[in-house]
Motif scaffolding. Structure first.
Motif, PDB file in Angstrom:
ATOM      1  N   GLN A   1     -31.843  84.289  -1.566  1.00  0.00           N
ATOM      2  CA  GLN A   1     -31.938  85.097  -2.777  1.00  0.00           C
ATOM      3  C   GLN A   1     -31.728  86.560  -2.404  1.00  0.00           C
ATOM      4  O   GLN A   1     -32.461  87.122  -1.627  1.00  0.00           O
ATOM      5  N   GLY A   2     -30.679  87.136  -2.935  1.00  0.00           N
ATOM      6  CA  GLY A   2     -30.420  88.560  -2.750  1.00  0.00           C
ATOM      7  C   GLY A   2     -30.730  89.232  -4.064  1.00  0.00           C
ATOM      8  O   GLY A   2     -31.868  89.250  -4.510  1.00  0.00           O
ATOM      9  N   SER A   3     -29.710  89.702  -4.726  1.00  0.00           N
ATOM     10  CA  SER A   3     -29.922  90.317  -6.029  1.00  0.00           C
ATOM     11  C   SER A   3     -29.863  89.282  -7.148  1.00  0.00           C
ATOM     12  O   SER A   3     -30.191  89.577  -8.284  1.00  0.00           O
ATOM     13  N   GLY A   4     -29.441  88.058  -6.796  1.00  0.00           N
ATOM     14  CA  GLY A   4     -29.357  87.004  -7.808  1.00  0.00           C
ATOM     15  C   GLY A   4     -30.248  85.828  -7.450  1.00  0.00           C
ATOM     16  O   GLY A   4     -31.157  85.954  -6.637  1.00  0.00           O
ATOM     17  N   ARG A   5     -29.965  84.708  -8.071  1.00  0.00           N
ATOM     18  CA  ARG A   5     -30.753  83.506  -7.820  1.00  0.00           C
ATOM     19  C   ARG A   5     -30.427  82.922  -6.457  1.00  0.00           C
ATOM     20  O   ARG A   5     -29.285  82.875  -6.045  1.00  0.00           O
ATOM     21  N   GLY A   6     -31.427  82.441  -5.771  1.00  0.00           N
ATOM     22  CA  GLY A   6     -31.221  81.674  -4.555  1.00  0.00           C
ATOM     23  C   GLY A   6     -31.013  80.227  -4.956  1.00  0.00           C
ATOM     24  O   GLY A   6     -31.021  79.898  -6.143  1.00  0.00           O
TER      25      GLY A   6
END
Length: 66
Positions: free
Chosen positions: A37-42
């Protein structure tokens, strides 16, 4: 849908889950990919045995540590 860790051979457990490669429920799925998970969904992706063979996928637990 997610699947538990793969059982040891011969323990009689049956794992049914979603195969991300052929996009359907399958028997004997194994964890292939973990999307951090970065800036979005993992997320996580599982594949059945036929898709693992067809696409040369190595289960996450069977990879060498780097």
């Amino acid at each position: 849908m997610s699947a538990p860790a793969s059982p040891a051979p011969g323990d009689g457990l049956r794992i049914i889950g979603w195969c991300a490669w052929h996009k359907d429920v399958a028997d004997g799925v194994r964890l292939i990919q973990v999307d951090e998970q970065g800036s979005g969904r993992g997320g996580i992706r599982y594949a059945c045995e036929p898709c693992r063979e067809r696409h040369g996928l190595v289960p996450f637990a069977d990879r060498e540590a780097s």
